[in-house]
Design an enzyme around this catalytic site. Sequence first.
Site, PDB file in Angstrom:
ATOM      1  N   GLY A  83       0.810  -1.214   0.000  1.00 60.27           N
ATOM      2  CA  GLY A  83       0.000   0.000   0.000  1.00 60.27           C
ATOM      3  C   GLY A  83       0.840   1.257   0.000  1.00 60.27           C
ATOM      4  CD  GLU A 131      -1.511   1.925  -3.619  1.00 57.75           C
ATOM      5  OE1 GLU A 131      -1.422   1.676  -2.390  1.00 57.75           O
ATOM      6  OE2 GLU A 131      -1.819   1.073  -4.470  1.00 57.75           O
ATOM      7  CB  THR A 153       1.791  -0.241  -5.359  1.00 53.74           C
ATOM      8  OG1 THR A 153       0.609  -0.993  -5.230  1.00 53.74           O
ATOM      9  CG2 THR A 153       1.570   0.942  -6.256  1.00 53.74           C
ATOM     10  NE  ARG A 156      -2.729   1.424  -8.619  1.00 49.24           N
ATOM     11  CZ  ARG A 156      -3.410   0.517  -7.934  1.00 49.24           C
ATOM     12  NH1 ARG A 156      -3.183   0.381  -6.642  1.00 49.24           N
ATOM     13  NH2 ARG A 156      -4.312  -0.244  -8.517  1.00 49.24           N
ATOM     14  CG  HIS A 169      -5.833  -7.716  -9.261  1.00 51.81           C
ATOM     15  ND1 HIS A 169      -5.783  -8.303  -8.016  1.00 51.81           N
ATOM     16  CD2 HIS A 169      -4.698  -6.958  -9.355  1.00 51.81           C
ATOM     17  CE1 HIS A 169      -4.675  -7.915  -7.395  1.00 51.81           C
ATOM     18  NE2 HIS A 169      -3.993  -7.120  -8.191  1.00 51.81           N
ATOM     19  NE  ARG A 226      -8.935  -3.586 -11.489  1.00 54.86           N
ATOM     20  CZ  ARG A 226      -7.951  -3.209 -10.647  1.00 54.86           C
ATOM     21  NH1 ARG A 226      -6.835  -3.897 -10.548  1.00 54.86           N
ATOM     22  NH2 ARG A 226      -8.085  -2.129  -9.924  1.00 54.86           N
ATOM     23  CG  ASP A 280      -4.165  -8.113  -3.603  1.00 56.96           C
ATOM     24  OD1 ASP A 280      -2.929  -8.059  -3.410  1.00 56.96           O
ATOM     25  OD2 ASP A 280      -4.793  -7.223  -4.186  1.00 56.96           O
TER      26      ASP A 280
END
Length: 388
Positions: A67, A69, A98, A162, A223, A226, A283
Amino acid sequence: MILIKQAEIYTPDLIGVRDVLIAGGKIIAIENNIEAPKGVKCEIVDAKGLKLTPGLIDGHVHIAGAGGEGGPSSRTPELQLSQLIEAGVTTVIGCLGTDGMTRNIESVLMKTKALRAEGVSAWMFTGSYQIPTPTLTGDVGRDIALIEEIIGVGEIAISDHRSSVPTTDELIRLTEHARVGGMLGGKAGIVNIHLGDLEDPFRPLFLAIEKSMLKLNQFLPTHCNRNDYTLVSAIEYAKAGGYVDITTSSYPYFPQYEVKPSTAVKLLLEAGIPIEKITFTSDACGSLPDFNPITGELIQLEMGQPSSNIREMKDIVNVEKLSLEIALKPLTSNPATILKLKNKGKIEVGKDADILLLDDKLEIKFMLAMGVFMKKDYKPLKRGSYEK
Ligand code: ZN
Protein backbone atom coordinates in the site's frame (compact mmCIF):
# COMPACT_ATOMS: atom_id res chain seq x y z
CA MET A 1 2.75 -39.61 14.65
CA ILE A 2 -0.84 -38.49 14.13
CA LEU A 3 -3.62 -40.86 13.04
CA ILE A 4 -6.79 -39.24 11.69
CA LYS A 5 -9.65 -41.74 11.80
CA GLN A 6 -12.64 -41.97 9.46
CA ALA A 7 -12.61 -38.60 7.73
CA GLU A 8 -14.28 -38.02 4.39
CA ILE A 9 -11.27 -37.39 2.16
CA TYR A 10 -11.12 -34.67 -0.50
CA THR A 11 -7.77 -34.96 -2.29
CA PRO A 12 -9.38 -32.38 -3.51
CA ASP A 13 -11.34 -35.10 -5.38
CA LEU A 14 -13.72 -36.97 -3.07
CA ILE A 15 -12.38 -40.50 -2.50
CA GLY A 16 -14.57 -41.57 0.44
CA VAL A 17 -14.01 -42.25 4.13
CA ARG A 18 -10.45 -43.21 5.08
CA ASP A 19 -7.83 -43.09 7.84
CA VAL A 20 -4.76 -40.90 7.32
CA LEU A 21 -1.43 -41.50 9.06
CA ILE A 22 1.08 -38.65 9.46
CA ALA A 23 4.73 -38.85 10.47
CA GLY A 24 7.66 -36.48 10.10
CA GLY A 25 5.41 -33.78 8.66
CA LYS A 26 4.30 -36.02 5.76
CA ILE A 27 1.26 -38.11 4.89
CA ILE A 28 2.60 -41.67 5.06
CA ALA A 29 -0.55 -43.77 4.61
CA ILE A 30 -4.17 -43.38 3.47
CA GLU A 31 -6.17 -46.59 4.01
CA ASN A 32 -9.67 -47.80 4.85
CA ASN A 33 -8.50 -48.75 8.33
CA ILE A 34 -5.12 -48.03 9.92
CA GLU A 35 -4.20 -49.39 13.36
CA ALA A 36 -2.21 -47.04 15.60
CA PRO A 37 1.43 -48.15 15.34
CA LYS A 38 2.70 -49.83 18.53
CA GLY A 39 5.74 -48.61 20.44
CA VAL A 40 5.61 -45.02 19.13
CA LYS A 41 3.70 -42.01 20.41
CA CYS A 42 0.67 -41.60 18.17
CA GLU A 43 -2.09 -39.03 18.67
CA ILE A 44 -5.47 -40.21 17.40
CA VAL A 45 -8.05 -37.76 16.02
CA ASP A 46 -11.63 -38.97 15.69
CA ALA A 47 -12.72 -37.29 12.45
CA LYS A 48 -16.06 -39.01 11.95
CA GLY A 49 -18.39 -36.60 10.12
CA LEU A 50 -15.52 -34.27 9.18
CA LYS A 51 -14.17 -33.50 5.71
CA LEU A 52 -10.40 -33.77 5.33
CA THR A 53 -8.96 -31.42 2.68
CA PRO A 54 -5.54 -30.07 1.72
CA GLY A 55 -4.47 -26.91 3.57
CA LEU A 56 -5.14 -23.85 1.44
CA ILE A 57 -2.51 -22.17 -0.74
CA ASP A 58 -2.68 -18.38 -1.02
CA GLY A 59 -0.56 -17.43 -4.00
CA HIS A 60 -0.51 -13.64 -3.70
CA VAL A 61 -0.05 -11.96 -0.32
CA HIS A 62 1.79 -8.75 0.56
CA ILE A 63 3.40 -10.51 3.52
CA ALA A 64 5.81 -7.68 4.36
CA GLY A 65 3.15 -4.98 3.99
CA ALA A 66 2.21 -2.91 0.97
CA GLY A 67 0.00 0.00 0.00
CA GLY A 68 0.99 3.59 0.63
CA GLU A 69 -0.98 5.08 -2.27
CA GLY A 70 -2.68 7.41 0.21
CA GLY A 71 0.62 8.68 1.67
CA PRO A 72 2.89 7.30 4.42
CA SER A 73 0.05 6.66 6.89
CA SER A 74 -1.67 4.36 4.37
CA ARG A 75 1.19 1.81 4.36
CA THR A 76 -0.21 -1.58 5.40
CA PRO A 77 1.37 -3.67 8.20
CA GLU A 78 3.08 -7.07 7.81
CA LEU A 79 1.03 -10.26 7.74
CA GLN A 80 0.61 -12.02 11.10
CA LEU A 81 0.55 -15.81 11.54
CA SER A 82 -2.91 -15.68 13.18
CA GLN A 83 -4.38 -14.30 9.92
CA LEU A 84 -3.21 -17.43 8.07
CA ILE A 85 -4.48 -19.78 10.77
CA GLU A 86 -7.88 -18.09 10.78
CA ALA A 87 -7.96 -18.56 6.99
CA GLY A 88 -6.81 -22.20 6.85
CA VAL A 89 -3.81 -21.14 4.76
CA THR A 90 -0.84 -23.48 5.15
CA THR A 91 1.17 -22.17 2.16
CA VAL A 92 1.62 -18.54 1.27
CA ILE A 93 3.41 -16.78 -1.60
CA GLY A 94 4.68 -13.31 -0.76
CA CYS A 95 5.04 -10.37 -3.13
CA LEU A 96 5.99 -6.72 -2.94
CA GLY A 97 3.40 -4.82 -5.00
CA THR A 98 2.92 -1.16 -5.91
CA ASP A 99 5.73 0.17 -3.78
CA GLY A 100 8.96 -1.00 -5.38
CA MET A 101 10.41 2.40 -4.47
CA THR A 102 10.49 2.56 -0.66
CA ARG A 103 9.98 -1.14 0.12
CA ASN A 104 12.30 -3.92 -1.01
CA ILE A 105 12.70 -7.59 -1.91
CA GLU A 106 14.98 -8.15 1.08
CA SER A 107 12.09 -7.55 3.52
CA VAL A 108 9.80 -9.92 1.61
CA LEU A 109 12.53 -12.59 1.73
CA MET A 110 13.05 -12.13 5.47
CA LYS A 111 9.30 -12.29 6.08
CA THR A 112 9.14 -15.49 3.98
CA LYS A 113 11.82 -16.97 6.25
CA ALA A 114 9.96 -15.71 9.35
CA LEU A 115 6.69 -17.37 8.31
CA ARG A 116 8.54 -20.64 7.68
CA ALA A 117 10.07 -20.40 11.15
CA GLU A 118 6.57 -19.85 12.60
CA GLY A 119 5.39 -23.13 11.04
CA VAL A 120 3.75 -22.49 7.68
CA SER A 121 5.20 -22.99 4.19
CA ALA A 122 6.17 -19.85 2.33
CA TRP A 123 7.73 -18.82 -0.98
CA MET A 124 7.80 -15.50 -2.80
CA PHE A 125 7.98 -13.58 -6.06
CA THR A 126 10.84 -11.20 -6.71
CA GLY A 127 10.08 -7.82 -8.31
CA SER A 128 7.33 -5.22 -7.89
CA TYR A 129 4.78 -3.39 -10.09
CA GLN A 130 7.55 -1.65 -12.01
CA ILE A 131 9.84 -2.60 -14.90
CA PRO A 132 12.82 -2.45 -14.54
CA THR A 133 11.81 -4.36 -11.44
CA PRO A 134 13.78 -4.54 -8.18
CA THR A 135 15.67 -7.79 -7.57
CA LEU A 136 18.20 -9.18 -5.10
CA THR A 137 20.92 -10.21 -7.55
CA GLY A 138 20.33 -7.71 -10.37
CA ASP A 139 18.26 -10.07 -12.55
CA VAL A 140 14.93 -11.83 -12.03
CA GLY A 141 16.22 -15.04 -13.63
CA ARG A 142 19.22 -15.14 -11.31
CA ASP A 143 16.96 -14.49 -8.27
CA ILE A 144 14.69 -17.39 -9.28
CA ALA A 145 17.52 -19.79 -10.14
CA LEU A 146 19.65 -19.10 -7.05
CA ILE A 147 17.36 -18.18 -4.17
CA GLU A 148 15.37 -21.13 -2.87
CA GLU A 149 12.42 -19.05 -1.61
CA ILE A 150 11.91 -17.22 -4.95
CA ILE A 151 9.68 -19.07 -7.46
CA GLY A 152 8.77 -16.33 -9.93
CA VAL A 153 8.43 -12.59 -10.44
CA GLY A 154 5.59 -10.19 -9.77
CA GLU A 155 3.22 -8.70 -9.40
CA ILE A 156 4.21 -6.78 -12.54
CA ALA A 157 1.56 -4.16 -13.28
CA ILE A 158 0.01 -3.72 -16.72
CA SER A 159 -3.08 -1.83 -17.89
CA ASP A 160 -3.04 0.23 -14.68
CA HIS A 161 -2.43 3.89 -13.90
CA ARG A 162 0.22 2.78 -11.36
CA SER A 163 2.06 0.61 -13.91
CA SER A 164 5.38 1.67 -15.44
CA VAL A 165 3.72 0.77 -18.79
CA PRO A 166 6.30 -1.78 -19.96
CA THR A 167 6.90 -2.02 -23.67
CA THR A 168 6.26 -5.39 -25.33
CA ASP A 169 10.02 -5.96 -25.59
CA GLU A 170 10.52 -5.20 -21.89
CA LEU A 171 7.76 -7.62 -20.94
CA ILE A 172 9.17 -10.33 -23.22
CA ARG A 173 12.71 -9.93 -21.84
CA LEU A 174 11.54 -10.07 -18.22
CA THR A 175 9.36 -13.13 -18.88
CA GLU A 176 12.14 -14.94 -20.78
CA HIS A 177 14.55 -14.34 -17.90
CA ALA A 178 11.99 -15.58 -15.37
CA ARG A 179 11.34 -18.66 -17.50
CA VAL A 180 15.00 -19.57 -17.90
CA GLY A 181 15.65 -18.85 -14.19
CA GLY A 182 12.79 -21.24 -13.44
CA MET A 183 14.28 -23.93 -15.68
CA LEU A 184 17.68 -23.59 -14.02
CA GLY A 185 16.27 -23.52 -10.51
CA GLY A 186 13.57 -26.17 -11.00
CA LYS A 187 10.87 -23.58 -10.24
CA ALA A 188 7.73 -22.29 -11.96
CA GLY A 189 9.54 -19.13 -13.15
CA ILE A 190 6.09 -17.65 -13.67
CA VAL A 191 5.26 -13.95 -14.07
CA ASN A 192 2.47 -12.84 -11.75
CA ILE A 193 0.69 -10.00 -13.54
CA HIS A 194 -1.33 -7.26 -11.83
CA LEU A 195 -4.17 -6.22 -14.13
CA GLY A 196 -5.51 -2.71 -13.81
CA ASP A 197 -8.75 -1.12 -14.97
CA LEU A 198 -7.86 -0.36 -18.60
CA GLU A 199 -10.20 -1.86 -21.18
CA ASP A 200 -8.77 -4.90 -23.02
CA PRO A 201 -6.36 -5.40 -20.08
CA PHE A 202 -4.74 -8.61 -21.41
CA ARG A 203 -3.55 -6.94 -24.61
CA PRO A 204 0.09 -6.51 -23.48
CA LEU A 205 0.26 -10.28 -22.79
CA PHE A 206 -1.18 -11.21 -26.20
CA LEU A 207 1.29 -8.79 -27.86
CA ALA A 208 4.18 -10.41 -25.93
CA ILE A 209 3.36 -13.94 -27.10
CA GLU A 210 2.75 -12.79 -30.69
CA LYS A 211 6.23 -11.31 -30.81
CA SER A 212 8.10 -14.15 -29.03
CA MET A 213 8.15 -17.89 -28.45
CA LEU A 214 6.50 -17.48 -25.04
CA LYS A 215 3.20 -19.13 -24.14
CA LEU A 216 0.36 -17.49 -22.20
CA ASN A 217 0.82 -20.03 -19.38
CA GLN A 218 4.09 -18.26 -18.52
CA PHE A 219 1.88 -15.57 -16.94
CA LEU A 220 -0.45 -15.74 -13.96
CA PRO A 221 -2.66 -12.65 -14.24
CA THR A 222 -4.45 -11.62 -11.06
CA HIS A 223 -7.48 -9.39 -10.28
CA CYS A 224 -9.36 -11.00 -13.21
CA ASN A 225 -12.66 -10.29 -11.42
CA ARG A 226 -11.97 -6.59 -10.84
CA ASN A 227 -14.89 -5.60 -13.10
CA ASP A 228 -17.28 -7.08 -15.67
CA TYR A 229 -15.21 -6.31 -18.76
CA THR A 230 -12.01 -7.73 -17.23
CA LEU A 231 -13.80 -11.00 -16.49
CA VAL A 232 -15.16 -11.11 -20.06
CA SER A 233 -11.60 -10.58 -21.37
CA ALA A 234 -10.36 -13.24 -18.91
CA ILE A 235 -12.68 -15.80 -20.51
CA GLU A 236 -11.15 -15.06 -23.91
CA TYR A 237 -7.67 -15.15 -22.38
CA ALA A 238 -8.29 -18.54 -20.70
CA LYS A 239 -9.72 -19.95 -23.95
CA ALA A 240 -6.42 -18.96 -25.60
CA GLY A 241 -4.54 -21.01 -22.99
CA GLY A 242 -3.93 -18.66 -20.07
CA TYR A 243 -4.54 -19.01 -16.34
CA VAL A 244 -7.05 -16.83 -14.51
CA ASP A 245 -6.47 -15.71 -10.92
CA ILE A 246 -9.40 -14.30 -8.98
CA THR A 247 -8.77 -11.86 -6.11
CA THR A 248 -11.00 -12.65 -3.15
CA SER A 249 -10.33 -9.80 -0.70
CA SER A 250 -11.40 -6.88 -2.83
CA TYR A 251 -14.99 -8.10 -2.63
CA PRO A 252 -17.22 -6.66 -1.11
CA TYR A 253 -15.24 -3.41 -0.80
CA PHE A 254 -16.04 -2.42 -4.37
CA PRO A 255 -19.35 -4.22 -5.10
CA GLN A 256 -20.13 -1.57 -7.71
CA TYR A 257 -17.30 -2.90 -9.92
CA GLU A 258 -16.12 -6.27 -8.63
CA VAL A 259 -17.50 -9.63 -9.71
CA LYS A 260 -18.01 -11.71 -6.55
CA PRO A 261 -15.23 -14.35 -6.60
CA SER A 262 -17.54 -17.36 -6.17
CA THR A 263 -19.75 -16.02 -8.99
CA ALA A 264 -16.69 -15.43 -11.19
CA VAL A 265 -15.83 -19.15 -10.88
CA LYS A 266 -19.35 -20.10 -11.86
CA LEU A 267 -19.29 -17.75 -14.88
CA LEU A 268 -15.88 -19.04 -16.01
CA LEU A 269 -17.07 -22.66 -15.76
CA GLU A 270 -20.27 -21.81 -17.66
CA ALA A 271 -18.09 -20.26 -20.40
CA GLY A 272 -16.31 -23.61 -20.76
CA ILE A 273 -13.10 -22.75 -18.88
CA PRO A 274 -11.80 -25.85 -17.05
CA ILE A 275 -11.55 -25.44 -13.26
CA GLU A 276 -7.83 -26.36 -13.51
CA LYS A 277 -7.15 -22.95 -15.13
CA ILE A 278 -8.59 -21.01 -12.19
CA THR A 279 -6.89 -19.95 -8.95
CA PHE A 280 -8.00 -17.86 -5.97
CA THR A 281 -5.66 -15.55 -4.07
CA SER A 282 -6.48 -13.10 -1.29
CA ASP A 283 -4.11 -10.19 -2.11
CA ALA A 284 -4.03 -9.87 1.70
CA CYS A 285 -2.21 -6.93 3.29
CA GLY A 286 -2.62 -5.16 -0.03
CA SER A 287 -4.38 -1.86 0.27
CA LEU A 288 -7.68 -1.54 -1.55
CA PRO A 289 -7.60 2.04 -2.81
CA ASP A 290 -10.48 3.60 -4.69
CA PHE A 291 -9.70 6.61 -6.90
CA ASN A 292 -12.00 9.29 -8.26
CA PRO A 293 -12.26 8.38 -11.98
CA ILE A 294 -12.09 12.04 -13.05
CA THR A 295 -9.54 13.65 -10.71
CA GLY A 296 -7.54 10.48 -9.87
CA GLU A 297 -7.79 11.49 -6.18
CA LEU A 298 -7.81 8.72 -3.54
CA ILE A 299 -11.28 8.48 -2.00
CA GLN A 300 -11.30 5.21 -0.01
CA LEU A 301 -8.71 2.80 1.43
CA GLU A 302 -9.15 -0.69 2.90
CA MET A 303 -6.88 -3.72 3.53
CA GLY A 304 -7.37 -7.31 2.31
CA GLN A 305 -7.47 -10.39 4.58
CA PRO A 306 -6.49 -14.03 3.80
CA SER A 307 -9.81 -15.27 5.23
CA SER A 308 -11.57 -13.94 2.13
CA ASN A 309 -10.37 -17.11 0.32
CA ILE A 310 -12.25 -19.57 2.51
CA ARG A 311 -15.29 -17.26 2.62
CA GLU A 312 -15.52 -17.42 -1.18
CA MET A 313 -14.68 -21.14 -1.22
CA LYS A 314 -17.70 -21.73 1.05
CA ASP A 315 -19.84 -19.53 -1.21
CA ILE A 316 -18.93 -21.65 -4.25
CA VAL A 317 -20.70 -24.46 -2.38
CA ASN A 318 -23.43 -22.55 -0.48
CA VAL A 319 -24.33 -19.77 -2.93
CA GLU A 320 -23.31 -21.06 -6.36
CA LYS A 321 -24.35 -24.65 -5.49
CA LEU A 322 -21.22 -26.25 -6.95
CA SER A 323 -19.38 -29.16 -5.32
CA LEU A 324 -16.73 -28.86 -2.59
CA GLU A 325 -14.31 -30.60 -4.98
CA ILE A 326 -14.70 -27.71 -7.44
CA ALA A 327 -14.54 -25.15 -4.63
CA LEU A 328 -11.26 -26.53 -3.27
CA LYS A 329 -9.27 -26.70 -6.51
CA PRO A 330 -8.55 -22.96 -7.00
CA LEU A 331 -6.96 -22.96 -3.52
CA THR A 332 -5.21 -26.36 -3.47
CA SER A 333 -4.23 -28.54 -6.45
CA ASN A 334 -4.41 -25.74 -9.06
CA PRO A 335 -1.94 -23.31 -7.44
CA ALA A 336 0.31 -26.26 -6.46
CA THR A 337 0.50 -27.35 -10.11
CA ILE A 338 0.80 -23.87 -11.63
CA LEU A 339 3.42 -22.72 -9.11
CA LYS A 340 5.23 -26.11 -9.18
CA LEU A 341 4.93 -26.67 -5.41
CA LYS A 342 5.37 -30.40 -5.73
CA ASN A 343 4.60 -31.49 -2.15
CA LYS A 344 1.60 -29.21 -1.76
CA GLY A 345 -2.08 -28.98 -2.59
CA LYS A 346 -3.06 -32.66 -2.51
CA ILE A 347 -3.93 -35.37 -0.02
CA GLU A 348 -1.61 -38.13 -1.20
CA VAL A 349 0.99 -40.40 0.34
CA GLY A 350 4.34 -38.57 0.34
CA LYS A 351 2.86 -35.05 0.30
CA ASP A 352 3.37 -32.58 3.15
CA ALA A 353 0.81 -33.00 5.94
CA ASP A 354 -0.94 -29.66 5.35
CA ILE A 355 -4.48 -30.60 6.28
CA LEU A 356 -7.82 -29.07 7.21
CA LEU A 357 -10.66 -30.92 8.91
CA LEU A 358 -13.91 -29.12 8.15
CA ASP A 359 -17.28 -29.57 9.85
CA ASP A 360 -20.59 -29.68 7.99
CA LYS A 361 -20.68 -25.85 7.87
CA LEU A 362 -17.17 -25.94 6.33
CA GLU A 363 -15.72 -24.32 9.47
CA ILE A 364 -12.13 -25.33 10.28
CA LYS A 365 -12.18 -27.64 13.31
CA PHE A 366 -8.58 -28.88 12.99
CA MET A 367 -5.66 -27.52 10.98
CA LEU A 368 -2.22 -29.03 10.49
CA ALA A 369 0.74 -27.39 8.78
CA MET A 370 3.67 -29.71 7.99
CA GLY A 371 2.15 -32.25 10.39
CA VAL A 372 1.89 -29.82 13.33
CA PHE A 373 -1.48 -28.76 14.78
CA MET A 374 -2.18 -25.06 14.23
CA LYS A 375 -5.80 -25.43 15.32
CA LYS A 376 -7.62 -28.00 17.46
CA ASP A 377 -11.32 -28.05 18.24
CA TYR A 378 -11.68 -24.65 16.54
CA LYS A 379 -9.01 -23.11 18.83
CA PRO A 380 -5.81 -21.64 17.33
CA LEU A 381 -2.74 -23.14 19.01
CA LYS A 382 -0.04 -20.87 17.54
CA ARG A 383 0.60 -17.17 17.43
CA GLY A 384 3.12 -15.05 15.59
CA SER A 385 6.23 -14.07 17.54
CA TYR A 386 4.83 -10.67 18.55
CA GLU A 387 1.15 -11.55 18.78
CA LYS A 388 -0.52 -11.68 22.20
ZN1 ZN B 1 -2.30 -6.21 -7.58
